[in-house]
Design a protein around this motif. Structure first.
Motif, PDB file in Angstrom:
ATOM      1  N   LEU A 158       0.857  -1.185   0.000  1.00  0.00           N
ATOM      2  CA  LEU A 158       0.000   0.000   0.000  1.00  0.00           C
ATOM      3  C   LEU A 158       0.889   1.228   0.000  1.00  0.00           C
ATOM      4  N   ASP A 159       0.893   1.928  -1.131  1.00  0.00           N
ATOM      5  CA  ASP A 159       1.779   3.055  -1.409  1.00  0.00           C
ATOM      6  C   ASP A 159       1.092   4.376  -1.060  1.00  0.00           C
ATOM      7  N   ASN A 160       1.334   4.856   0.158  1.00  0.00           N
ATOM      8  CA  ASN A 160       0.835   6.166   0.590  1.00  0.00           C
ATOM      9  C   ASN A 160      -0.688   6.292   0.514  1.00  0.00           C
ATOM     10  N   ILE A 161      -1.376   5.339   1.123  1.00  0.00           N
ATOM     11  CA  ILE A 161      -2.846   5.364   1.156  1.00  0.00           C
ATOM     12  C   ILE A 161      -3.290   6.321   2.263  1.00  0.00           C
ATOM     13  N   ARG A 162      -4.107   7.302   1.894  1.00  0.00           N
ATOM     14  CA  ARG A 162      -4.530   8.337   2.847  1.00  0.00           C
ATOM     15  C   ARG A 162      -5.573   7.853   3.848  1.00  0.00           C
ATOM     16  N   SER A 163      -6.486   7.024   3.401  1.00  0.00           N
ATOM     17  CA  SER A 163      -7.636   6.661   4.223  1.00  0.00           C
ATOM     18  C   SER A 163      -7.395   5.401   5.039  1.00  0.00           C
ATOM     19  N   GLY A 164      -7.533   5.534   6.347  1.00  0.00           N
ATOM     20  CA  GLY A 164      -7.457   4.367   7.210  1.00  0.00           C
ATOM     21  C   GLY A 164      -8.565   3.371   6.915  1.00  0.00           C
ATOM     22  N   LEU A 165      -9.714   3.867   6.445  1.00  0.00           N
ATOM     23  CA  LEU A 165     -10.816   2.963   6.080  1.00  0.00           C
ATOM     24  C   LEU A 165     -10.405   2.068   4.916  1.00  0.00           C
ATOM     25  N   ASN A 166      -9.702   2.628   3.931  1.00  0.00           N
ATOM     26  CA  ASN A 166      -9.209   1.822   2.809  1.00  0.00           C
ATOM     27  C   ASN A 166      -8.168   0.807   3.271  1.00  0.00           C
ATOM     28  N   VAL A 167      -7.312   1.211   4.187  1.00  0.00           N
ATOM     29  CA  VAL A 167      -6.295   0.293   4.723  1.00  0.00           C
ATOM     30  C   VAL A 167      -6.985  -0.855   5.456  1.00  0.00           C
ATOM     31  N   GLY A 168      -7.977  -0.534   6.272  1.00  0.00           N
ATOM     32  CA  GLY A 168      -8.720  -1.572   6.985  1.00  0.00           C
ATOM     33  C   GLY A 168      -9.412  -2.534   6.039  1.00  0.00           C
ATOM     34  N   ALA A 169      -9.972  -2.005   4.959  1.00  0.00           N
ATOM     35  CA  ALA A 169     -10.617  -2.859   3.965  1.00  0.00           C
ATOM     36  C   ALA A 169      -9.592  -3.783   3.301  1.00  0.00           C
ATOM     37  N   ALA A 183     -10.416   0.285  -2.026  1.00  0.00           N
ATOM     38  CA  ALA A 183     -10.956  -0.878  -1.322  1.00  0.00           C
ATOM     39  C   ALA A 183     -11.639  -1.833  -2.300  1.00  0.00           C
ATOM     40  N   VAL A 184     -12.385  -1.286  -3.234  1.00  0.00           N
ATOM     41  CA  VAL A 184     -13.046  -2.106  -4.251  1.00  0.00           C
ATOM     42  C   VAL A 184     -12.011  -2.736  -5.174  1.00  0.00           C
ATOM     43  N   CYS A 185     -11.040  -1.952  -5.587  1.00  0.00           N
ATOM     44  CA  CYS A 185     -10.006  -2.431  -6.491  1.00  0.00           C
ATOM     45  C   CYS A 185      -9.196  -3.573  -5.870  1.00  0.00           C
ATOM     46  N   VAL A 186      -8.840  -3.437  -4.601  1.00  0.00           N
ATOM     47  CA  VAL A 186      -8.109  -4.503  -3.912  1.00  0.00           C
ATOM     48  C   VAL A 186      -8.927  -5.789  -3.939  1.00  0.00           C
ATOM     49  N   THR A 240     -12.884  -0.905   9.865  1.00  0.00           N
ATOM     50  CA  THR A 240     -13.216  -1.692   8.670  1.00  0.00           C
ATOM     51  C   THR A 240     -12.530  -3.053   8.652  1.00  0.00           C
ATOM     52  N   ALA A 241     -11.421  -3.196   9.343  1.00  0.00           N
ATOM     53  CA  ALA A 241     -10.710  -4.480   9.343  1.00  0.00           C
ATOM     54  C   ALA A 241     -11.449  -5.530  10.180  1.00  0.00           C
ATOM     55  N   ILE A 242     -12.181  -5.097  11.161  1.00  0.00           N
ATOM     56  CA  ILE A 242     -12.955  -5.978  12.053  1.00  0.00           C
ATOM     57  C   ILE A 242     -12.110  -7.161  12.523  1.00  0.00           C
ATOM     58  N   GLY A 243     -10.933  -6.875  13.056  1.00  0.00           N
ATOM     59  CA  GLY A 243     -10.092  -7.916  13.631  1.00  0.00           C
ATOM     60  C   GLY A 243      -9.028  -8.481  12.699  1.00  0.00           C
ATOM     61  N   GLY A 295       5.075   4.583   3.442  1.00  0.00           N
ATOM     62  CA  GLY A 295       4.938   6.036   3.436  1.00  0.00           C
ATOM     63  C   GLY A 295       3.937   6.536   4.452  1.00  0.00           C
ATOM     64  N   ILE A 296       2.974   7.343   3.990  1.00  0.00           N
ATOM     65  CA  ILE A 296       1.986   7.935   4.892  1.00  0.00           C
ATOM     66  C   ILE A 296       0.851   6.986   5.241  1.00  0.00           C
ATOM     67  N   THR A 297       0.867   5.782   4.702  1.00  0.00           N
ATOM     68  CA  THR A 297      -0.204   4.823   4.976  1.00  0.00           C
ATOM     69  C   THR A 297      -0.335   4.598   6.483  1.00  0.00           C
ATOM     70  N   ALA A 298      -1.553   4.707   6.964  1.00  0.00           N
ATOM     71  CA  ALA A 298      -1.821   4.509   8.394  1.00  0.00           C
ATOM     72  C   ALA A 298      -1.489   3.078   8.800  1.00  0.00           C
ATOM     73  N   ARG A 299      -1.144   2.924  10.074  1.00  0.00           N
ATOM     74  CA  ARG A 299      -0.780   1.613  10.615  1.00  0.00           C
ATOM     75  C   ARG A 299      -1.662   1.296  11.826  1.00  0.00           C
ATOM     76  N   PRO A 300      -1.948   0.018  12.023  1.00  0.00           N
ATOM     77  CA  PRO A 300      -2.690  -0.362  13.232  1.00  0.00           C
ATOM     78  C   PRO A 300      -1.872  -0.035  14.479  1.00  0.00           C
ATOM     79  N   PRO A 301      -2.481   0.270  15.606  1.00  0.00           N
ATOM     80  CA  PRO A 301      -3.924   0.375  15.777  1.00  0.00           C
ATOM     81  C   PRO A 301      -4.396   1.789  15.452  1.00  0.00           C
TER      82      PRO A 301
END
Length: 176
Positions: free
Chosen positions: A29-40, A160-163, A70-73, A57-63
């Motif tokens: 995941l190359d610099n994904i802005r949205s944590g929701l997309n990362v969770g998906a 998220a859809v593309c992944v 969106t990851a739901i575990g 890069g700037i991609t958010a990390r858990p937690p």
């Protein structure tokens, strides 16, 4: 027809999942802005039993609140690591024998439906920023590019859809 109850789905627990064989596919995941997309992406990686997610890069990390929403575990079941630099992550994966494929609109692309899994292949799929896409620096390093055909007025799919679409096709070929 009736919907199955959760108990009827026979999903493994986290320890069993971690021990089971994984598809030889990783996400970058190359610099994904949205944590929701990362969770998906985490949830999709769990669904298709992918090996690993590389957050760059700037991609958010858990937690992170949005990831967990969106990851739901799935952040507990899917292996992941953080890399400050996407290009360094790509080079590392290539050194480990992965074929690194950007998922992007590019002049030298392979349409997703024309992609063919090669025996003993390991694949790293690079997904880019919601606005800029896969970075130019990463595009210079990848081994190829996959593109999802689109027929509407919008120029791209939500990440998220593309992944989900790309992971289904790649793992479908590997499994079946």
């Amino acid at each position: 027809m009736r919907k199955l109850k959760l108990q009827e789905l026979n999903r493994p627990d986290i320890d069993t999942f971690k021990a089971q064989p994984k598809a030889p596919v990783v996400l970058v995941l190359d610099n994904i802005r949205s944590g929701l997309n990362v969770g998906a992406a985490f949830r999709t990686a769990d669904a298709f039993a992918l090996e690993h997610i590389h957050l760059c890069g700037i991609t958010a990390r858990p937690p992170h609140r949005e990831i967990l929403k969106t990851a739901i575990g799935a952040t507990e079941s899917v292996s992941w690591s953080y890399h400050e630099d996407t290009v360094a992550a790509i080079k590392q994966l290539q050194g480990q024998g992965y074929t690194v494929l950007a998922v992007e609109q590019a002049d030298e692309r392979t349409w997703l439906q024309e992609f063919r899994w090669q025996e003993d292949q390991k694949v790293a799929l690079v997904f880019g920023n919601e606005v800029e896409g896969v970075s130019d620096a990463a595009m210079e390093q990848v081994d190829g590019c996959l593109e999802v055909p689109q027929y509407g007025t919008k120029h791209s799919l939500n990440i998220a859809v593309c992944v989900g679409v790309v992971c289904w096709e790649v793992t479908r070929q590997w499994r079946f």
